[in-house]
Design a protein around this motif. Structure first.
Motif, short mmCIF file in Angstrom:
data_model
loop_
_atom_site.label_atom_id
_atom_site.label_comp_id
_atom_site.label_asym_id
_atom_site.label_seq_id
_atom_site.Cartn_x
_atom_site.Cartn_y
_atom_site.Cartn_z
N VAL A 132 0.88 -1.17 0.00
CA VAL A 132 0.00 0.00 0.00
C VAL A 132 0.92 1.21 0.00
O VAL A 132 1.66 1.45 0.96
CB VAL A 132 -0.92 0.02 1.23
N TRP A 133 0.91 1.97 -1.11
CA TRP A 133 1.83 3.10 -1.28
C TRP A 133 1.05 4.40 -1.05
O TRP A 133 0.08 4.68 -1.74
CB TRP A 133 2.42 3.09 -2.68
N LEU A 150 -4.41 3.83 8.55
CA LEU A 150 -3.28 2.89 8.60
C LEU A 150 -3.70 1.55 9.19
O LEU A 150 -3.24 0.49 8.74
CB LEU A 150 -2.13 3.49 9.40
N CYS A 153 -5.36 -0.21 6.45
CA CYS A 153 -4.35 -0.67 5.49
C CYS A 153 -3.69 -1.97 5.96
O CYS A 153 -3.42 -2.86 5.15
CB CYS A 153 -3.26 0.40 5.30
N LYS A 154 -3.43 -2.04 7.27
CA LYS A 154 -2.82 -3.25 7.83
C LYS A 154 -3.70 -4.48 7.55
O LYS A 154 -3.21 -5.54 7.17
CB LYS A 154 -2.62 -3.06 9.33
N LEU A 157 -3.39 -5.87 3.97
CA LEU A 157 -2.15 -6.48 3.50
C LEU A 157 -2.24 -7.99 3.35
O LEU A 157 -2.86 -8.68 4.17
CB LEU A 157 -1.00 -6.16 4.47
N VAL A 163 3.13 -1.42 4.18
CA VAL A 163 2.57 -0.09 3.94
C VAL A 163 3.75 0.87 3.84
O VAL A 163 4.67 0.81 4.66
CB VAL A 163 1.64 0.35 5.09
N ARG A 223 4.73 -2.62 8.76
CA ARG A 223 3.70 -3.65 8.65
C ARG A 223 3.18 -3.98 10.05
O ARG A 223 3.78 -3.65 11.04
CB ARG A 223 4.20 -4.90 7.93
#
Length: 223
Positions: A132-133, A150, A153-154, A157, A163, A223
């Motif tokens: 994830v950029w 965030l 986002c975790k 993954l 990330v 991460r």
């Protein structure tokens, strides 16, 4: 922290949306008139990312990446599509995503989804992304929204996924930019938000060879 400088959250987000609606959908527009630094930026990002994509038992996969605050797809085109089988893009400005469809050319066929959404309202699909950029966009989120994003986002993954945040860092504290309605945090504040989100820092690097007059830029993997 940003909650000390952001007085009205709704206005903070709506002003930013309005600002970007008036920006031309070009590389120079995406980079605030600094289009000439794009190649230096991409080259450093690629070197940083390849550390994690190289062989090894804990290597990061290369199946799918998510480009956050993707704009017209500058990073998708030059960094992510050459390294990943598929890419998803998310940006709050519909015009940028529309432009991306032509800007990306033939390789754009490997972009699976164009999500038009602010990151404060976006949830990556669980167990989907190797990388994830998140570049030059965290300043458009309040501290709480950044931490919550965030965390999501975790969840998004895949095993050994990472990330990555690449962004401007203030020398000290948090600085408000009223022009584009964003904040610039110092490195310690960003690290604290990362920890609050339950992520562990894996690598951190300062960008070299950028113009002296702009903020220092750091890349952080977690991460």
């Amino acid at each position: 922290m940003s909650n000390e400088v952001v007085e009205d959250e709704l206005e903070f987000y709506s002003k930013a949306e309005k600002y970007w609606k008036d920006i031309p959908p070009t590389v120079d527009g995406m980079l605030g008139g600094y289009g000439h630094i794009s190649s230096i930026d991409i080259s450093s990002s690629k070197k940083f990312l390849l550390r994690f994509l190289r062989d090894g038992p804990s290597r990061t996969g290369a199946t799918c990446a998510l480009d956050c605050g993707a704009g017209i797809g500058r990073i998708t085109k030059r960094l992510l599509l050459p390294l990943f089988k598929a890419v998803d893009m998310v940006d709050v400005t519909e015009d940028f995503l529309t432009k991306a469809r032509t800007y990306l050319g033939e390789e754009g066929r490997r972009v699976r989804n164009y999500f038009c959404c602010g990151l404060q309202d976006f949830s990556p699909e669980p167990n989907t992304y190797d990388v994830v950029w998140i570049q030059w966009v965290i300043g458009h989120l309040t501290d709480d929204h950044l931490s919550d994003f965030l965390k999501r986002c975790k969840v998004g993954l895949r095993p050994n996924g990472i990330v990555v945040i690449k962004d401007n860092m203030a020398q000290e504290g948090v600085i408000m930019d009223d022009v584009d309605s964003s904040v610039c945090r110092d490195l310690d504040v960003v690290r604290k938000i990362i920890r609050c989100a339950g992520l562990a820092l894996l690598a951190e690097e300062r960008q070299e060879n950028f113009p002296d007059e702009i903020y220092h830029v750091y890349t952080l993997a977690m991460r």
